[in-house]
Scaffold this active site. Sequence first.
Site, PDB file in Angstrom:
ATOM      1  N   ILE A  44       0.847  -1.206   0.000  1.00 57.31           N
ATOM      2  CA  ILE A  44       0.000   0.000   0.000  1.00 57.31           C
ATOM      3  C   ILE A  44       0.878   1.250   0.000  1.00 57.31           C
ATOM      4  O   ILE A  44       0.600   2.220  -0.714  1.00 57.31           O
ATOM      5  CB  ILE A  44      -0.962  -0.021   1.197  1.00 57.31           C
ATOM      6  CG1 ILE A  44      -1.967  -1.162   1.025  1.00 57.31           C
ATOM      7  CG2 ILE A  44      -1.670   1.319   1.361  1.00 57.31           C
ATOM      8  CD1 ILE A  44      -2.757  -1.489   2.269  1.00 57.31           C
ATOM      9  N   HIS A  45       1.949   1.225   0.768  1.00 55.91           N
ATOM     10  CA  HIS A  45       2.876   2.363   0.808  1.00 55.91           C
ATOM     11  C   HIS A  45       3.511   2.581  -0.569  1.00 55.91           C
ATOM     12  O   HIS A  45       3.602   3.725  -1.042  1.00 55.91           O
ATOM     13  CB  HIS A  45       3.957   2.119   1.864  1.00 55.91           C
ATOM     14  CG  HIS A  45       4.960   3.204   1.974  1.00 55.91           C
ATOM     15  ND1 HIS A  45       4.630   4.520   2.221  1.00 55.91           N
ATOM     16  CD2 HIS A  45       6.317   3.182   1.851  1.00 55.91           C
ATOM     17  CE1 HIS A  45       5.738   5.252   2.259  1.00 55.91           C
ATOM     18  NE2 HIS A  45       6.766   4.457   2.037  1.00 55.91           N
ATOM     19  N   ALA A  46       3.929   1.519  -1.227  1.00 55.86           N
ATOM     20  CA  ALA A  46       4.530   1.636  -2.562  1.00 55.86           C
ATOM     21  C   ALA A  46       3.527   2.215  -3.556  1.00 55.86           C
ATOM     22  O   ALA A  46       3.864   3.109  -4.354  1.00 55.86           O
ATOM     23  CB  ALA A  46       5.030   0.265  -3.038  1.00 55.86           C
TER      24      ALA A  46
END
Length: 112
Positions: free
Chosen positions: A75-77
């Site tokens: 999700i961060h990527a």
Amino acid sequence: MDEFELKLFNIISNVGTARSNFIEAIRASRKGNVKEAEELMAEGKKAYSMGHEVHMELLQMEGTENAAKPTLLLIHAEDLMMSAETFSILSEEFIALQKDMSAINKSLQKEV
């Protein structure tokens, strides 16, 4: 760390660098350094492209037994990719605006 996590960190590193370059391009443009801004944009696009290639690899894995499992790192990527793309678009607009303003200023100076 497994191969999937390494790919995610590759994306994060590259698109994070790209995003930083795009933000710095906006700052350079605000100072009137259009050439520097354009160089930062080129560097940012190169870094973004590297991250995007890895992202495409992950997308091609979808529908297979190796499909990515949703994780906070994934999700961060994804979030960083979207943010970098947004800053890329905004940076291009800021640079174009700075060029327009410079042209108008030069035109007004000729009239005086």
